[in-house]
Enzyme design. Structure first.
Site, PDB file in Angstrom:
ATOM      1  N   ARG A  87      61.158  23.645   8.980  1.00  0.00           N
ATOM      2  CA  ARG A  87      61.586  22.515   8.145  1.00  0.00           C
ATOM      3  C   ARG A  87      60.556  22.196   7.064  1.00  0.00           C
ATOM      4  O   ARG A  87      60.857  21.488   6.108  1.00  0.00           O
ATOM      5  CB  ARG A  87      61.802  21.281   9.019  1.00  0.00           C
ATOM      6  CG  ARG A  87      62.741  21.516  10.186  1.00  0.00           C
ATOM      7  CD  ARG A  87      62.559  20.461  11.272  1.00  0.00           C
ATOM      8  NE  ARG A  87      63.066  20.910  12.543  1.00  0.00           N
ATOM      9  CZ  ARG A  87      62.397  21.696  13.388  1.00  0.00           C
ATOM     10  NH1 ARG A  87      61.187  22.116  13.087  1.00  0.00           N
ATOM     11  NH2 ARG A  87      62.941  22.045  14.541  1.00  0.00           N
TER      12      ARG A  87
ATOM     13  N   LYS B  48      75.838  17.977   8.518  1.00  0.00           N
ATOM     14  CA  LYS B  48      75.402  16.909   9.426  1.00  0.00           C
ATOM     15  C   LYS B  48      74.315  16.055   8.791  1.00  0.00           C
ATOM     16  O   LYS B  48      74.372  14.821   8.808  1.00  0.00           O
ATOM     17  CB  LYS B  48      74.911  17.498  10.736  1.00  0.00           C
ATOM     18  CG  LYS B  48      74.416  16.437  11.728  1.00  0.00           C
ATOM     19  CD  LYS B  48      73.074  16.829  12.287  1.00  0.00           C
ATOM     20  CE  LYS B  48      72.459  15.700  13.076  1.00  0.00           C
ATOM     21  NZ  LYS B  48      71.144  16.056  13.628  1.00  0.00           N
TER      22      LYS B  48
ATOM     23  N   ASP C 124      77.200  15.928  15.319  1.00  0.00           N
ATOM     24  CA  ASP C 124      76.169  16.762  15.932  1.00  0.00           C
ATOM     25  C   ASP C 124      76.724  17.286  17.256  1.00  0.00           C
ATOM     26  O   ASP C 124      77.926  17.205  17.507  1.00  0.00           O
ATOM     27  CB  ASP C 124      74.881  15.965  16.136  1.00  0.00           C
ATOM     28  CG  ASP C 124      75.048  14.814  17.132  1.00  0.00           C
ATOM     29  OD1 ASP C 124      76.191  14.558  17.594  1.00  0.00           O
ATOM     30  OD2 ASP C 124      74.041  14.164  17.453  1.00  0.00           O
TER      31      ASP C 124
ATOM     32  N   PRO D 126      78.779  11.576  10.824  1.00  0.00           N
ATOM     33  CA  PRO D 126      78.015  12.780  11.163  1.00  0.00           C
ATOM     34  C   PRO D 126      78.479  13.391  12.484  1.00  0.00           C
ATOM     35  O   PRO D 126      78.757  12.660  13.446  1.00  0.00           O
ATOM     36  CB  PRO D 126      76.571  12.260  11.294  1.00  0.00           C
ATOM     37  CG  PRO D 126      76.562  10.953  10.570  1.00  0.00           C
ATOM     38  CD  PRO D 126      77.922  10.379  10.748  1.00  0.00           C
TER      39      PRO D 126
END
Length: 281
Positions: free
Chosen positions: A168, A210, A229, A227
């Site tokens: 990330r 998401k 998930d 969202p």
């Protein structure tokens, strides 16, 4: 100052709902929140009554909007059909959760970081960023503001990797560089319609469906965003034939998502604890 909040409001549930990662419950029963350069301690005084360590002006201009107190969440819960047993149970259990009005920049970076990380790991990563290059806003308590785009852009890719961001790090690095330079004007995105905002968020390196929906919901307060998930996907497959009827909650489906997310994680935790106890017998 003493404040009255007659509508649904439970700081502990808000903190544990997966939408904010710098708020905390304290050993003395109080709750601490940070937004921008503002900090708040809330202590319960009784039914619907709280002690807030801020001025009336700060409460009106910063914290009442932050907690979305102009919206009746009781009314939103009452809109759930009686036949939807799962959602009614989830909303009952999650009563007190509210969608916070958080900073879009902080939410963009936070949810980029959140990918494939659990909540404690997200908290640690966000706090590390803040203490590494954010501004100290309370020396006594060692509270730091979330870093500005310029502050974060001052870190190298190697610096970010050292903060345990893993893959990330490159997403955070590019976002910081582009927002700091003005190539991405995330403040102007607040004026976009929901669809255009979604497209703008998806244009960011490392942002998928998401994360885009999470940033829209928690950063731009588009409470119609929903969202999906692994937890919500599981709920949809188990209780809604694969697809939650978002259209029934147009404009506030994100509130329902929070109830569902909070409830499903709790049920899974309880089931896991029960299974462990049985295995120990």
């Amino acid at each position: 100052m003493k404040i009255q909040i007659p509508d649904d409001f439970d700081p502990e549930k808000i903190i544990r709902s997966g939408q904010c990662f710098r708020a905390s419950a304290q050993p003395d029963g109080s709750f601490h929140f940070i937004t921008g350069k503002n900090t708040l301690s809330l202590s319960p005084l009784g039914t619907d009554t709280w002690e807030a360590d801020c001025t009336p002006y700060a409460w009106k201009r910063v914290w009442a909007p932050y907690f979305d107190l102009s919206v009746s969440y009781k009314s939103l819960r009452r809109s759930i059909p009686a036949k939807d047993h799962f959602l009614r149970a989830a909303a009952g259990y999650g009563k007190g959760i509210r969608i916070l009005n958080q900073d879009p920049w902080e939410m963009l970076i936070t949810f980029i970081i959140s990918q494939r990380k659990n909540i404690p790991a997200i908290r640690q990563a966000v706090e590390s960023l803040s203490t590494t290059c954010g501004t100290c806003i309370d020396k006594e308590n060692k509270f730091f503001a979330f870093p500005t785009p310029t502050q974060l852009a001052g870190l190298s890719l190697s610096d970010l990797q050292d903060l345990s961001l893993g893959y990330r790090a490159k997403y955070v690095y590019e976002a910081a560089q582009k927002v700091a330079s003005g190539e991405l004007d995330i403040k102007k995105w607040a004026m976009l319609g929901d669809d255009d905002l979604h497209k703008a968020l998806l244009s960011c390196y490392g942002v998928g469906e998401k994360v885009a929906n999470c940033v829209a919901l928690f950063g731009y307060h588009r409470i119609g965003a929903f969202p999906v998930d692994v937890w919500i996907d599981r709920i949809q497959k188990t209780y809604y034939n694969g697809s939650f009827p978002v259209e029934k909650y147009e404009g506030f489906a994100g509130v329902m998502q929070q109830y569902m997310f909070y409830y499903e994680r709790k049920m899974a935790t309880d089931h896991s604890k029960k299974a462990r106890k049985q295995s120990e017998k």
